[in-house]
Design an enzyme around this catalytic site. Sequence first.
Site, PDB file in Angstrom:
ATOM      1  N   LYS A  10      50.765  36.138   1.411  1.00 42.76           N
ATOM      2  CA  LYS A  10      50.621  37.557   1.780  1.00 42.76           C
ATOM      3  C   LYS A  10      51.522  38.401   0.902  1.00 42.76           C
ATOM      4  O   LYS A  10      52.515  37.889   0.323  1.00 42.76           O
ATOM      5  CB  LYS A  10      50.950  37.793   3.253  1.00 42.76           C
ATOM      6  CG  LYS A  10      52.392  37.444   3.678  1.00 42.76           C
ATOM      7  CD  LYS A  10      53.417  38.542   3.464  1.00 42.76           C
ATOM      8  CE  LYS A  10      54.833  38.108   3.837  1.00 42.76           C
ATOM      9  NZ  LYS A  10      55.899  38.930   3.335  1.00 42.76           N
ATOM     10  N   ASP A 136      56.656  35.273  10.709  1.00 46.66           N
ATOM     11  CA  ASP A 136      55.480  35.601   9.887  1.00 46.66           C
ATOM     12  C   ASP A 136      54.255  34.751  10.234  1.00 46.66           C
ATOM     13  O   ASP A 136      53.168  34.990   9.713  1.00 46.66           O
ATOM     14  CB  ASP A 136      55.800  35.390   8.395  1.00 46.66           C
ATOM     15  CG  ASP A 136      56.515  36.594   7.793  1.00 46.66           C
ATOM     16  OD1 ASP A 136      56.489  37.674   8.410  1.00 46.66           O
ATOM     17  OD2 ASP A 136      57.083  36.445   6.697  1.00 46.66           O
TER      18      ASP A 136
END
Length: 292
Positions: A10, A136
């Site tokens: 990401k 995350d």
Amino acid sequence: MEISVKAPAKINLTLDVLHKRDDGYHELEMVMTSIDLADRIDLVSTSQPSVRLRSTSGFVPQDERNLAYRAAALLKENYDVKPGVFITIHKHIPVAAGLAGGSSDAAATLIGLNKLWNLGLTLDELVELGAQIGSDVPYCVHAGTALVRGRGERLMPISSPPACWVVLAKPEHGVSTAEVFQKFEQVSPDNSPDTKAMVAALEQGDFSGICASLGNVLEDVTLKSYPTVGRIKDKMKEFGAEGVLMSGSGPTVFGLVRQEARARRIVNGLRGFCRHVYMVRMLGQLDQNRTK
Ligand code: C5P
């Protein structure tokens, strides 16, 4: 029985720290999106009950310190799973880079084992389990483009950026997220990103608006400790990237570029003084059924 799962990296289009919480974590507001730089996780169910793990990279731990290992152990414990698993991580995402590589490996392991062991867990349940592994991981279970809040566990899917190229450059050293948050003391609204403007630009598919709204409050902290990050940012801009930002707690810097030829020129320019340079596509929304 064997299954392969894609674990994409990401980048943060925005990262804002709202305040420090009583539990020691920071209340965050971030826009994250998946890019086409991915690890591959192979999962083989074994009659032997243990979790075993190997990685093609020497930089990641091969035991319970590995988040993918923890994901498998958590599922086994919570759902009283008898078989074991042999996990192979084909590592392509740089480690300790601000790209959520370890978290994405854990998310892919949750998704793959849910299927391999027929656990029947919903995406929301996997997101919840992810939060027990790392901040995350919930986003990585979901992937695609999302507005992420709380410690990292509150997700709202939003429009993906228009197709473009992402040039990434990572300095030699890795960065400890815990250390960066520790050094981040002052929440100053002055350098906060305009998250609303980013969400609006994404909704409108406004590439220039996205580039103009990039912002990360952790950038200054990492920049102070590692001036190379600042130099890479300057070079990316000089070579013609349309938007430039450090991802997560760093140290990876990314540049957004519309045209392939320009992206290639930036890559060539950066290779002169940075060994780890990548050029990938923005992934947009990810097919939730990412197993093979
Ligand atoms: O949750 P995770 O173990 O990935 O977080 C790594 C470190 O980053 C935490 O120990 C904490 O110091 C910091 N962190 C934080 N606030 C968050 C997420 C992470 O302070 N929302």
